[in-house]
Design a protein around this motif. Sequence first.
Motif, mmCIF file in Angstrom:
data_model
loop_
_atom_site.group_PDB
_atom_site.id
_atom_site.type_symbol
_atom_site.label_atom_id
_atom_site.label_comp_id
_atom_site.label_asym_id
_atom_site.label_seq_id
_atom_site.Cartn_x
_atom_site.Cartn_y
_atom_site.Cartn_z
ATOM 1 N N ALA A 121 0.835 -1.203 0.000
ATOM 2 C CA ALA A 121 0.000 0.000 0.000
ATOM 3 C C ALA A 121 0.872 1.257 0.000
ATOM 4 O O ALA A 121 0.550 2.244 -0.672
ATOM 5 C CB ALA A 121 -0.933 0.002 1.208
ATOM 6 N N TYR A 122 1.972 1.225 0.727
ATOM 7 C CA TYR A 122 2.864 2.386 0.772
ATOM 8 C C TYR A 122 3.528 2.596 -0.589
ATOM 9 O O TYR A 122 3.592 3.729 -1.096
ATOM 10 C CB TYR A 122 3.921 2.198 1.848
ATOM 11 N N ALA A 123 4.018 1.518 -1.190
ATOM 12 C CA ALA A 123 4.651 1.629 -2.502
ATOM 13 C C ALA A 123 3.662 2.146 -3.542
ATOM 14 O O ALA A 123 3.997 3.002 -4.373
ATOM 15 C CB ALA A 123 5.208 0.271 -2.934
ATOM 16 N N ALA A 124 2.437 1.648 -3.499
ATOM 17 C CA ALA A 124 1.417 2.095 -4.451
ATOM 18 C C ALA A 124 1.074 3.563 -4.229
ATOM 19 O O ALA A 124 0.873 4.318 -5.187
ATOM 20 C CB ALA A 124 0.164 1.226 -4.311
ATOM 21 N N ALA A 125 0.992 3.974 -2.962
ATOM 22 C CA ALA A 125 0.679 5.377 -2.665
ATOM 23 C C ALA A 125 1.786 6.297 -3.166
ATOM 24 O O ALA A 125 1.513 7.383 -3.706
ATOM 25 C CB ALA A 125 0.467 5.558 -1.164
ATOM 26 N N CYS A 126 3.032 5.904 -3.008
ATOM 27 C CA CYS A 126 4.143 6.733 -3.498
ATOM 28 C C CYS A 126 4.134 6.815 -5.023
ATOM 29 O O CYS A 126 4.413 7.879 -5.595
ATOM 30 C CB CYS A 126 5.476 6.161 -3.005
ATOM 31 N N ALA A 127 3.820 5.696 -5.686
ATOM 32 C CA ALA A 127 3.725 5.722 -7.150
ATOM 33 C C ALA A 127 2.609 6.666 -7.594
ATOM 34 O O ALA A 127 2.771 7.440 -8.549
ATOM 35 C CB ALA A 127 3.474 4.315 -7.686
ATOM 36 N N THR A 128 1.483 6.621 -6.886
ATOM 37 C CA THR A 128 0.373 7.524 -7.204
ATOM 38 C C THR A 128 0.768 8.977 -6.977
ATOM 39 O O THR A 128 0.450 9.867 -7.781
ATOM 40 C CB THR A 128 -0.857 7.181 -6.353
ATOM 41 N N ALA A 129 1.479 9.235 -5.866
ATOM 42 C CA ALA A 129 1.918 10.600 -5.566
ATOM 43 C C ALA A 129 2.896 11.113 -6.611
ATOM 44 O O ALA A 129 2.854 12.291 -6.989
ATOM 45 C CB ALA A 129 2.552 10.645 -4.173
ATOM 46 N N ALA A 130 3.785 10.238 -7.108
ATOM 47 C CA ALA A 130 4.739 10.654 -8.140
ATOM 48 C C ALA A 130 4.014 11.028 -9.430
ATOM 49 O O ALA A 130 4.314 12.052 -10.054
ATOM 50 C CB ALA A 130 5.748 9.539 -8.408
ATOM 51 N N VAL B 293 -4.089 7.125 -12.790
ATOM 52 C CA VAL B 293 -5.255 6.270 -12.567
ATOM 53 C C VAL B 293 -4.814 4.826 -12.316
ATOM 54 O O VAL B 293 -5.315 4.156 -11.402
ATOM 55 C CB VAL B 293 -6.216 6.343 -13.777
ATOM 56 N N ALA B 294 -3.856 4.346 -13.117
ATOM 57 C CA ALA B 294 -3.362 2.980 -12.931
ATOM 58 C C ALA B 294 -2.716 2.817 -11.554
ATOM 59 O O ALA B 294 -2.940 1.812 -10.860
ATOM 60 C CB ALA B 294 -2.359 2.648 -14.034
ATOM 61 N N ALA B 295 -1.923 3.813 -11.141
ATOM 62 C CA ALA B 295 -1.288 3.729 -9.824
ATOM 63 C C ALA B 295 -2.322 3.793 -8.712
ATOM 64 O O ALA B 295 -2.207 3.087 -7.694
ATOM 65 C CB ALA B 295 -0.278 4.869 -9.668
ATOM 66 N N ALA B 296 -3.358 4.614 -8.877
ATOM 67 C CA ALA B 296 -4.411 4.715 -7.864
ATOM 68 C C ALA B 296 -5.194 3.406 -7.765
ATOM 69 O O ALA B 296 -5.610 3.002 -6.662
ATOM 70 C CB ALA B 296 -5.350 5.869 -8.198
#
Length: 441
Positions: free
Chosen positions: A239-248, A417-420
């Motif tokens: 979840a943390y890795a996905a959130a950082c990807a979304t933030a980037a 969208v994909a990262a979210a």
Amino acid sequence: MASGAFLSGLDAAVVNVGLDTIGRDLDTTLDVAQWVANGYLVAFAASLPACGWLARRLGPARLWLGALAVFTVASGLCAVAGTIGWLVAARVLQGLAAGLLIPAGQTILGRAVGPQRLGRVMATLGVAVTLAPAVGPVVGGVVLHYLSWPWLFLINLPVGLLALLAGRRLPYGTGERPGPLDHAGLLLLSLALPLVVYGAAFTEPLPLALGILCGGAFVAHALRRERPVLDLRLFRTPAYAAACATAACAGAAMFGSAVLFPLYFQLGRGAEPLDAGLLLVSASIGTALVLPVSGRLVDRFGGGAVALAGGLALVGTTVPFAVLDVNADGVLVQALLFLRGAAVALAVMPATTGAFKAVTVEQLPDATTQVNIVTRVGGALGGAAFTLIVASGLASGAGAALRESFGWLTGASVLGVAAAFWLAVAERASQDRPVTVDMSS
């Protein structure tokens, strides 16, 4: 916390308006005066890596107050600068302090309110972060019209002093024993970030390549060290890795928009810089109005679900700019900007809040620093890419170049969208994971 975040964003936006005036008054060229802005940007990135260790060593409240005090003093030094060298040096000091303000403030809030209320509190902080760059050009234009350029910095003093006086209400806590400072890791990362940000923002390939090289060396170093300056093992949490990807991705789209939309009004519709700033206020109003709602939705449904909805809305409100004529109806353009601002509120803040909810309280200093780093790097790369696309397409006309750029911005939003979606799935999996209890005791 909001006052510090507001000052950090306002100062960057206000000063950009006055670079030409500053250059004339201090008898220097615009290229040299540009370092009043560049120095702030590079210093901001350089101070981020140390924030996590300093927050543990001093306590996040003491770090925040110290950074705010330095920022306020540096504002006064900028106002009385008699030479361009003095002014640039004071701006570097400001940038170093500003780079610590937002992560330290987020750490304080995350520890104080807990994960259940984190969304709505971060949304409140986000209102200040959003409004600062929106009102900055307007404030700067008014100040330069009626006063002189030192007032661009003097306006920081009353807000900074009031915030320092209010600092006695902060939950100070106590400092920890973070272990010895990872000097090698700090050096590598403190070189990597400014080089990447500078190289991307000003399309300089050599600094960008050196920054990427230093960043790779830092990753290799951090994964071997027991206590690195930033704990990259946090990325093992899906979840943390996905959130950082979304933030980037959100950072690339958001900072890319900050570059494209002023160009849209100036190159495409012939607006003056101050008029372009005023025409963009509708987007910031949309963001500020929806952020409180976004925060409550995050607390109820999770950051991934809200960021996914916001990302889809961001795509839907960006596509029209890629297909409409550059001289489209002004009312339609303002309506789209307002809706796009609302979409930003649903797409950006939930990603950062999702990252903070995915870690423990003890991990927050590293998490807030890392999220700010990936957002800044994504923003620098996105802004540079969209600037290059516009510049390379101007030969075929401003309208065509801008439509092509908005097409690429739509693509960046689709990546978000994909990262979210990944974040939403990871959050759902972490909620569904069964809890095991050790009964041996």
